[in-house]
Motif scaffolding. Sequence first.
Motif, PDB file in Angstrom:
ATOM      1  N   LYS B  62       0.871  -1.166   0.000  1.00  0.00           N
ATOM      2  CA  LYS B  62       0.000   0.000   0.000  1.00  0.00           C
ATOM      3  C   LYS B  62       0.908   1.215   0.000  1.00  0.00           C
ATOM      4  N   ASP B  63       0.783   2.064  -0.995  1.00  0.00           N
ATOM      5  CA  ASP B  63       1.656   3.236  -1.180  1.00  0.00           C
ATOM      6  C   ASP B  63       3.121   2.826  -1.070  1.00  0.00           C
ATOM      7  N   GLY B  64       3.484   1.718  -1.692  1.00  0.00           N
ATOM      8  CA  GLY B  64       4.873   1.278  -1.700  1.00  0.00           C
ATOM      9  C   GLY B  64       5.329   0.584  -0.433  1.00  0.00           C
ATOM     10  N   LYS B  65       4.427   0.514   0.578  1.00  0.00           N
ATOM     11  CA  LYS B  65       4.830  -0.137   1.829  1.00  0.00           C
ATOM     12  C   LYS B  65       4.305  -1.567   1.884  1.00  0.00           C
ATOM     13  N   PRO B  66       5.154  -2.530   2.249  1.00  0.00           N
ATOM     14  CA  PRO B  66       4.669  -3.912   2.351  1.00  0.00           C
ATOM     15  C   PRO B  66       3.835  -4.095   3.625  1.00  0.00           C
ATOM     16  N   ILE B  67       3.216  -5.259   3.742  1.00  0.00           N
ATOM     17  CA  ILE B  67       2.453  -5.597   4.938  1.00  0.00           C
ATOM     18  C   ILE B  67       3.373  -5.637   6.151  1.00  0.00           C
ATOM     19  N   GLY B  68       2.992  -4.905   7.202  1.00  0.00           N
ATOM     20  CA  GLY B  68       3.790  -4.936   8.435  1.00  0.00           C
ATOM     21  C   GLY B  68       3.144  -5.865   9.441  1.00  0.00           C
ATOM     22  N   ASN B  69       3.700  -5.852  10.642  1.00  0.00           N
ATOM     23  CA  ASN B  69       3.139  -6.657  11.744  1.00  0.00           C
ATOM     24  C   ASN B  69       2.921  -8.119  11.365  1.00  0.00           C
ATOM     25  N   VAL B  70       3.810  -8.632  10.482  1.00  0.00           N
ATOM     26  CA  VAL B  70       3.563  -9.991   9.964  1.00  0.00           C
ATOM     27  C   VAL B  70       3.490 -11.022  11.090  1.00  0.00           C
ATOM     28  N   GLY B  71       4.389 -10.853  12.086  1.00  0.00           N
ATOM     29  CA  GLY B  71       4.408 -11.798  13.198  1.00  0.00           C
ATOM     30  C   GLY B  71       3.052 -11.880  13.872  1.00  0.00           C
ATOM     31  N   LEU B  72       2.519 -10.700  14.192  1.00  0.00           N
ATOM     32  CA  LEU B  72       1.229 -10.664  14.894  1.00  0.00           C
ATOM     33  C   LEU B  72       0.097 -11.186  14.022  1.00  0.00           C
ATOM     34  N   ILE B  73       0.184 -10.887  12.714  1.00  0.00           N
ATOM     35  CA  ILE B  73      -0.849 -11.395  11.805  1.00  0.00           C
ATOM     36  C   ILE B  73      -0.862 -12.918  11.839  1.00  0.00           C
ATOM     37  N   LEU B  74       0.349 -13.500  11.804  1.00  0.00           N
ATOM     38  CA  LEU B  74       0.422 -14.961  11.833  1.00  0.00           C
ATOM     39  C   LEU B  74      -0.120 -15.515  13.146  1.00  0.00           C
ATOM     40  N   VAL B  75       0.156 -14.779  14.248  1.00  0.00           N
ATOM     41  CA  VAL B  75      -0.387 -15.213  15.539  1.00  0.00           C
ATOM     42  C   VAL B  75      -1.913 -15.205  15.483  1.00  0.00           C
ATOM     43  N   ALA B  76      -2.474 -14.107  14.927  1.00  0.00           N
ATOM     44  CA  ALA B  76      -3.934 -13.988  14.834  1.00  0.00           C
ATOM     45  C   ALA B  76      -4.508 -15.118  13.986  1.00  0.00           C
ATOM     46  N   ILE B  77      -3.850 -15.392  12.860  1.00  0.00           N
ATOM     47  CA  ILE B  77      -4.329 -16.482  11.998  1.00  0.00           C
ATOM     48  C   ILE B  77      -4.239 -17.819  12.739  1.00  0.00           C
ATOM     49  N   GLY B  78      -3.140 -17.988  13.485  1.00  0.00           N
ATOM     50  CA  GLY B  78      -2.960 -19.214  14.256  1.00  0.00           C
ATOM     51  C   GLY B  78      -4.077 -19.396  15.265  1.00  0.00           C
TER      52      GLY B  78
END
Lengths: 101, 478
Positions: B62-78
């Motif tokens: 988004k506006d050249g920025k990749p997805i952040g907080n990947v660790g937390l996203i994976l935790v949420a998905i888990g």
Amino acid sequence: MGNILGFFLLHREAVFIVILSIFLGIEVISHVPAILHTPLMSGANAIHGVVIIGAIIVMGHAETTGAMILGFLAVVLGTLNVVGGFVVTDRMLEMFKRKKQ
Amino acid sequence: MDQLSQLQTGISILEITYIIASVLFIFGLKMLSHPLTARRGNTLAAIGMGMAIIATILFHHKDGKPIGNVGLILVAIGIGSIIGWVIAKRVKMTAMPQLVSFFNGMGGAAAALISMMEFPHVSPDLIAKSGMANGHVLAILLGLMIGTVSWAGSMIAFGKLDGRIGDLRIKALKYVNLTILAVLISLIVYIMTRHVQASSELTPLIYIMFIIAVIYGVMFVMPIGGADMPVVISLLNSFTGVAAAMGGFLYNNQAMLTGGILVGSAGTILTILMCRAMNRSLLNVIVGVFGGGGQTNMAVTGSVKEISISDAAVLLSYSKKVVIVPGYGLAVAQAQHICHELDKLLEEKGVEVKYAIHPVAGRMPGHMNVLLAEADVPYEQLIESDEINPDLPNTDVLVVIGANDVINPAAEDDPSSPIYGMPIIKARDAKNIIVMKRGMGKGYAAIENMLFYNDKTRMLFGDAKSTLQTLVNEVKSL
């Protein structure tokens, strides 16, 4: 009026996809036998879990802690929808299979 | 490779993945509507979903920025995966309808949350150019409204099917609901016609809208009778699809758009098909009062006659043709296995046993087929009501186990009955009828059943499972 036309022009691709998808959705399931209504509903239920992508995008670009927490919640709920939906549909269909043998 | 082209490669991979995911959704849905391919279809759709999720995390910018907080996203998905998996694996097959409703609500809530978070961040350039009346804002507001209604409604439907929430039947509710709906729409118009610099100035309105949408969702489902709940769940299912599609519009995300709209339209058709199976119009389900107080013009004539288990065993064993009509009561008592045992036993004695399956037997169309399949009842023995009805006059004994509304002759005789016109299994055509029931309670639609007072009917009171067990022992000892 100008607003509406401008809106259409700006989003014409999305409008196209929407209209074609509506017809597709109708066409794809219009001959489903009654015994599959429940699994089909459950399967469709899992597919709209695609909303999780939006949740991931929101969380991935969250800047404040508040947005983080809400984003986290959205991802958890979205995953529940996806995983629960597919697993439960599979469980139902598994039973249909077994008795065929 | 320089950074820019690397970015572009990523975006291309993402878009291609979305196309593949969309195609898999379509194929999955198509295959789900045929008995032989259904399971593979479900797996296919799941694969598409997995691909879309992974590609989004890896390549979305988004506006050249990749997805952040990947660790937390994976935790949420888990967390979501574990909870979803465990619930889906553990729940009893009888509780399937409320579970689908529950998962549906989760999707709706996720869509609503996304809208709430995106609203304050509408691009100021867009607002400067076209004011608040733009597609972006509309998508956010509709996503919020539909998602919230779907969530609140699904939770009420869940509560009702689970027996935690009763029906609320007030005639005026119809008008109250229409008013709330009008308020919601005016609120959308109001927000979109404001002149502001930034959308965040209007954020409090979003929360008000959320609250009103929750109220609407609750009030929308509250008056709808339990028997119509499957239709409502299917309808809310398609609502959530539309809410997800709004997110697709917002992010210009094709996978969300196709997936959401596909479910939205397929869900609507499925809702209509279900209504047709029950001979009800969608409008009637939504504004009408089904399963209401059971006011009837028919006077109860005749009396209820009981039969002993040993008499029932003799009657069944010396019949040529037996038809079993299973209902939700059978499923609740978890008696489908013992029921299958009885039918095998009778078949060994040369009795022809068939199951008459009403399209809405159980709590959802097709629910009974799932439940009997769980007990290994062969496919060929399950006959749909339209097909078995002409055969019933030649049937020696019709055994009703825990079914009520689907055999209620009021659907044919009593124009004032809420179920009038619903196709039923014409139980009274059979030569003898045995009804297994817990007591004289009414069915889910709360309507008196004249069949129980019929001269040919004999009642066998008690819990379906233990009654069937004694019946099986009795038949064995003959």
